[in-house]
Design a protein around this motif. Sequence first.
Motif, PDB file in Angstrom:
ATOM      1  N   THR A  13     -61.835  83.412 -78.456  1.00  0.00           N
ATOM      2  CA  THR A  13     -60.965  82.755 -77.476  1.00  0.00           C
ATOM      3  C   THR A  13     -61.516  83.048 -76.094  1.00  0.00           C
ATOM      4  OG1 THR A  13     -59.097  83.115 -78.929  1.00  0.00           O
ATOM      5  CG2 THR A  13     -58.569  82.609 -76.658  1.00  0.00           C
ATOM      6  N   PHE A  14     -61.665  81.999 -75.294  1.00  0.00           N
ATOM      7  CA  PHE A  14     -62.130  82.206 -73.924  1.00  0.00           C
ATOM      8  C   PHE A  14     -60.942  82.140 -72.975  1.00  0.00           C
ATOM      9  CE2 PHE A  14     -66.075  80.454 -75.817  1.00  0.00           C
ATOM     10  CZ  PHE A  14     -66.906  81.529 -75.528  1.00  0.00           C
ATOM     11  N   ARG A  15     -61.040  82.961 -71.932  1.00  0.00           N
ATOM     12  CA  ARG A  15     -60.014  82.943 -70.899  1.00  0.00           C
ATOM     13  C   ARG A  15     -60.563  82.026 -69.808  1.00  0.00           C
ATOM     14  NH1 ARG A  15     -59.268  87.059 -66.995  1.00  0.00           N
ATOM     15  NH2 ARG A  15     -57.117  87.146 -66.308  1.00  0.00           N
ATOM     16  N   VAL A  16     -59.839  80.963 -69.518  1.00  0.00           N
ATOM     17  CA  VAL A  16     -60.337  80.000 -68.533  1.00  0.00           C
ATOM     18  C   VAL A  16     -59.432  80.025 -67.317  1.00  0.00           C
ATOM     19  CG1 VAL A  16     -61.108  77.625 -68.197  1.00  0.00           C
ATOM     20  CG2 VAL A  16     -60.979  78.546 -70.493  1.00  0.00           C
ATOM     21  N   ARG A  17     -60.052  80.196 -66.145  1.00  0.00           N
ATOM     22  CA  ARG A  17     -59.271  80.150 -64.898  1.00  0.00           C
ATOM     23  C   ARG A  17     -59.443  78.761 -64.329  1.00  0.00           C
ATOM     24  NH1 ARG A  17     -56.418  83.615 -62.007  1.00  0.00           N
ATOM     25  NH2 ARG A  17     -57.854  84.104 -60.315  1.00  0.00           N
ATOM     26  N   PHE A  48     -55.828  80.133 -72.177  1.00  0.00           N
ATOM     27  CA  PHE A  48     -56.666  80.690 -73.243  1.00  0.00           C
ATOM     28  C   PHE A  48     -57.124  79.544 -74.117  1.00  0.00           C
ATOM     29  CE2 PHE A  48     -54.337  84.252 -71.690  1.00  0.00           C
ATOM     30  CZ  PHE A  48     -55.311  85.233 -71.638  1.00  0.00           C
ATOM     31  N   PHE A  49     -58.422  79.549 -74.374  1.00  0.00           N
ATOM     32  CA  PHE A  49     -59.000  78.429 -75.101  1.00  0.00           C
ATOM     33  C   PHE A  49     -59.683  78.931 -76.365  1.00  0.00           C
ATOM     34  CE2 PHE A  49     -62.381  75.530 -76.122  1.00  0.00           C
ATOM     35  CZ  PHE A  49     -61.722  74.321 -76.083  1.00  0.00           C
ATOM     36  N   SER A  50     -59.228  78.398 -77.481  1.00  0.00           N
ATOM     37  CA  SER A  50     -59.759  78.860 -78.757  1.00  0.00           C
ATOM     38  C   SER A  50     -60.995  78.029 -79.129  1.00  0.00           C
ATOM     39  CB  SER A  50     -58.653  78.700 -79.807  1.00  0.00           C
ATOM     40  OG  SER A  50     -59.107  79.174 -81.018  1.00  0.00           O
ATOM     41  N   ALA A  51     -62.192  78.617 -78.952  1.00  0.00           N
ATOM     42  CA  ALA A  51     -63.438  77.869 -79.198  1.00  0.00           C
ATOM     43  C   ALA A  51     -63.834  77.914 -80.669  1.00  0.00           C
ATOM     44  CB  ALA A  51     -64.567  78.433 -78.339  1.00  0.00           C
ATOM     45  N   VAL A  52     -63.584  79.057 -81.314  1.00  0.00           N
ATOM     46  CA  VAL A  52     -63.830  79.188 -82.759  1.00  0.00           C
ATOM     47  C   VAL A  52     -62.558  79.777 -83.349  1.00  0.00           C
ATOM     48  CG1 VAL A  52     -65.166  80.419 -84.516  1.00  0.00           C
ATOM     49  CG2 VAL A  52     -66.334  79.396 -82.573  1.00  0.00           C
ATOM     50  N   GLY A  69     -71.107  68.793 -85.509  1.00  0.00           N
ATOM     51  CA  GLY A  69     -69.853  68.636 -84.778  1.00  0.00           C
ATOM     52  C   GLY A  69     -70.116  68.045 -83.415  1.00  0.00           C
ATOM     53  N   PRO A  70     -69.098  67.442 -82.792  1.00  0.00           N
ATOM     54  CA  PRO A  70     -69.296  66.828 -81.473  1.00  0.00           C
ATOM     55  C   PRO A  70     -69.431  67.887 -80.382  1.00  0.00           C
ATOM     56  CG  PRO A  70     -66.988  66.732 -82.091  1.00  0.00           C
ATOM     57  CD  PRO A  70     -67.713  67.335 -83.256  1.00  0.00           C
ATOM     58  N   ASN A  71     -69.712  67.462 -79.153  1.00  0.00           N
ATOM     59  CA  ASN A  71     -69.788  68.390 -78.021  1.00  0.00           C
ATOM     60  C   ASN A  71     -68.495  69.193 -77.943  1.00  0.00           C
ATOM     61  OD1 ASN A  71     -71.377  65.792 -76.163  1.00  0.00           O
ATOM     62  ND2 ASN A  71     -72.350  67.567 -77.025  1.00  0.00           N
ATOM     63  N   GLY A  72     -68.657  70.498 -77.763  1.00  0.00           N
ATOM     64  CA  GLY A  72     -67.477  71.351 -77.581  1.00  0.00           C
ATOM     65  C   GLY A  72     -66.800  71.770 -78.873  1.00  0.00           C
ATOM     66  N   ALA A  73     -67.403  71.445 -80.017  1.00  0.00           N
ATOM     67  CA  ALA A  73     -66.758  71.768 -81.302  1.00  0.00           C
ATOM     68  C   ALA A  73     -66.738  73.276 -81.573  1.00  0.00           C
ATOM     69  CB  ALA A  73     -67.485  71.056 -82.443  1.00  0.00           C
ATOM     70  N   GLY A  74     -67.657  74.023 -80.921  1.00  0.00           N
ATOM     71  CA  GLY A  74     -67.709  75.470 -81.135  1.00  0.00           C
ATOM     72  C   GLY A  74     -68.978  75.921 -81.852  1.00  0.00           C
ATOM     73  N   LYS A  75     -69.966  75.027 -81.968  1.00  0.00           N
ATOM     74  CA  LYS A  75     -71.184  75.344 -82.718  1.00  0.00           C
ATOM     75  C   LYS A  75     -71.958  76.502 -82.073  1.00  0.00           C
ATOM     76  CE  LYS A  75     -72.825  71.133 -82.116  1.00  0.00           C
ATOM     77  NZ  LYS A  75     -71.769  70.508 -81.299  1.00  0.00           N
ATOM     78  N   THR A  76     -72.224  76.384 -80.764  1.00  0.00           N
ATOM     79  CA  THR A  76     -73.006  77.421 -80.085  1.00  0.00           C
ATOM     80  C   THR A  76     -72.247  78.749 -80.076  1.00  0.00           C
ATOM     81  OG1 THR A  76     -74.120  75.776 -78.725  1.00  0.00           O
ATOM     82  CG2 THR A  76     -74.126  78.023 -77.887  1.00  0.00           C
ATOM     83  N   THR A  77     -70.940  78.679 -79.861  1.00  0.00           N
ATOM     84  CA  THR A  77     -70.130  79.901 -79.838  1.00  0.00           C
ATOM     85  C   THR A  77     -70.222  80.604 -81.189  1.00  0.00           C
ATOM     86  OG1 THR A  77     -68.642  78.772 -78.314  1.00  0.00           O
ATOM     87  CG2 THR A  77     -67.814  80.787 -79.327  1.00  0.00           C
ATOM     88  N   LEU A  78     -70.146  79.830 -82.261  1.00  0.00           N
ATOM     89  CA  LEU A  78     -70.255  80.407 -83.609  1.00  0.00           C
ATOM     90  C   LEU A  78     -71.624  81.063 -83.801  1.00  0.00           C
ATOM     91  CD1 LEU A  78     -69.143  80.733 -86.512  1.00  0.00           C
ATOM     92  CD2 LEU A  78     -70.162  78.517 -87.051  1.00  0.00           C
ATOM     93  N   ASP A 194     -80.313  76.179 -82.539  1.00  0.00           N
ATOM     94  CA  ASP A 194     -79.190  75.491 -81.910  1.00  0.00           C
ATOM     95  C   ASP A 194     -79.708  74.182 -81.312  1.00  0.00           C
ATOM     96  OD1 ASP A 194     -76.746  74.867 -80.890  1.00  0.00           O
ATOM     97  OD2 ASP A 194     -76.611  76.561 -79.510  1.00  0.00           O
ATOM     98  N   GLU A 195     -79.377  73.088 -81.944  1.00  0.00           N
ATOM     99  CA  GLU A 195     -79.833  71.756 -81.542  1.00  0.00           C
ATOM    100  C   GLU A 195     -81.341  71.730 -81.280  1.00  0.00           C
ATOM    101  OE1 GLU A 195     -77.363  69.351 -79.234  1.00  0.00           O
ATOM    102  OE2 GLU A 195     -75.684  70.716 -79.344  1.00  0.00           O
ATOM    103  N   PRO A 196     -82.136  71.960 -82.322  1.00  0.00           N
ATOM    104  CA  PRO A 196     -83.580  72.098 -82.122  1.00  0.00           C
ATOM    105  C   PRO A 196     -84.269  70.838 -81.627  1.00  0.00           C
ATOM    106  CG  PRO A 196     -83.046  72.010 -84.466  1.00  0.00           C
ATOM    107  CD  PRO A 196     -81.748  72.124 -83.737  1.00  0.00           C
ATOM    108  N   THR A 227     -76.305  70.632 -84.961  1.00  0.00           N
ATOM    109  CA  THR A 227     -76.730  69.316 -84.485  1.00  0.00           C
ATOM    110  C   THR A 227     -75.489  68.438 -84.325  1.00  0.00           C
ATOM    111  OG1 THR A 227     -78.108  67.385 -84.968  1.00  0.00           O
ATOM    112  CG2 THR A 227     -77.142  68.484 -86.861  1.00  0.00           C
ATOM    113  N   HIS A 228     -75.609  67.421 -83.468  1.00  0.00           N
ATOM    114  CA  HIS A 228     -74.562  66.410 -83.550  1.00  0.00           C
ATOM    115  C   HIS A 228     -75.178  65.078 -83.975  1.00  0.00           C
ATOM    116  CE1 HIS A 228     -75.638  65.287 -79.435  1.00  0.00           C
ATOM    117  NE2 HIS A 228     -75.574  66.559 -79.160  1.00  0.00           N
ATOM    118  N   LEU A 229     -76.380  65.191 -84.546  1.00  0.00           N
ATOM    119  CA  LEU A 229     -77.033  64.004 -85.100  1.00  0.00           C
ATOM    120  C   LEU A 229     -76.836  64.004 -86.605  1.00  0.00           C
ATOM    121  CD1 LEU A 229     -80.382  64.332 -83.164  1.00  0.00           C
ATOM    122  CD2 LEU A 229     -78.429  62.876 -82.594  1.00  0.00           C
TER     123      LEU A 229
END
Length: 354
Positions: A13-17, A48-52, A69-78, A194-196, A227-229
């Motif tokens: 979870t990220f804390r977003v201001r 609070f934003f739940s990324a994964v 998954g699409p942009n923002g799905a949580g792939k990189t965070t995972l 990550d998105e090679p 990937t999102h392809l």
Amino acid sequence: MAKLIDVAQMRKTFRVRERSARFSGSARRERIVSSLRDRPAARKRTRFFSAVDGIRLAVDSGEILGVLGPNGAGKTTLIKMLCGLLRPDGGEGTVLGYDVCREPSRIRSKVSLVAPTADIGTDNNLTVRENLEFWAAVYGIPRKQQRRRIDTLLELVQLKEKESYWPMGISAGMRQRLAIARSLLAENELVFLDEPTVKLDPDGARRIRDFIRRINQENGVTVLLTTHLMHEAEELCSRIIVLDEGKIVAEGSASELKQLVGREQIIELFASGLSVGAEDQIRSLPAVLDADMSIWDGAVGEGRVLVKTAKIERTTEHLLSWARRNGIRVHGVRSGEPNLEDVFFDITGRGLTA
Ligand SMILES: Nc1ncnc2c1ncn2[C@@H]1O[C@H](COP(=O)(O)OP(=O)(O)OP(=O)(O)O)[C@@H](O)[C@H]1O
Ligand SMILES: [Mg+2]
């Protein structure tokens, strides 16, 4: 078969201001004026934003697992959590036998990661070969082995002819391949990509896919790639997990996922002039089994409709005459077997890239 990754309930979870909405637009001008008058500055609120959000994942040795998954799905965070680069807020399990929450530094030293910002770590004052020599020294590869390993990798990523070039003198796709070669120097059995193929031209992307397949088949490297392809996931991955808003929404091989849509055939209609209720009208056309619509430009009703049908020719004919009758301008039609994009649309009601 040994599990290289075996984790459950992974959460981040990220804390977003962020600036309060009431200070947007003209209110923002007032805020500037009021701050000039020495009034308190804009109020910020914390969200609070739940990324994964509670992911369970098991990866066998020798697999190429795709995280789609699409942009923002949580792939990189995972990926960052699995590499030991980001501390999970919750979860348990192991990566290469090390505890994912308690032993991140051990995990970091045993896995390779190629991030979309692959140029980080490439020194522009060293040639392609010197870059690899530098990283071989960092990884502590004995001198005697360095030469052979670098030669093999340069062959593998097809950069042998460019070994004495400066990184700025080779193309972005080649620099991406250099980054992959660098990450393979350590001969780790688990590689995160990550998105090679991001930002690469079709030929560069195809070459990258070719050697991802080669390092998997010839060097036995286990790969987790994001990937999102959908075609990339379909082409490379023995198993795919589909991520949306931090959760796994589907999992299986490409053909298993496609069966989720059913054995029906698909007609995808891109059009403008669409309006609410259109999908109900389409559902009542002959042989139509289901229809989903997403509109991305409400002003002109531009969007797409995904239609499942038992009789593709009959439905296409009726669909096009329905469009004509209702003043809907058709920009394009695709029909045939469902692909992974259709799977995602079927599950979430949205496109992967829209
Ligand atoms: N450090 C951070 N602080 C706040 N929010 C973050 C942070 N990192 C990621 N996020 C948010 O978490 C969500 C998931 O981001 P992430 O980068 O994992 O997505 P992604 O699936 O990799 O997307 P993309 O395909 O665009 O790379 C996004 O909404 C993002 O804004
Ligand atoms: Mg990402």
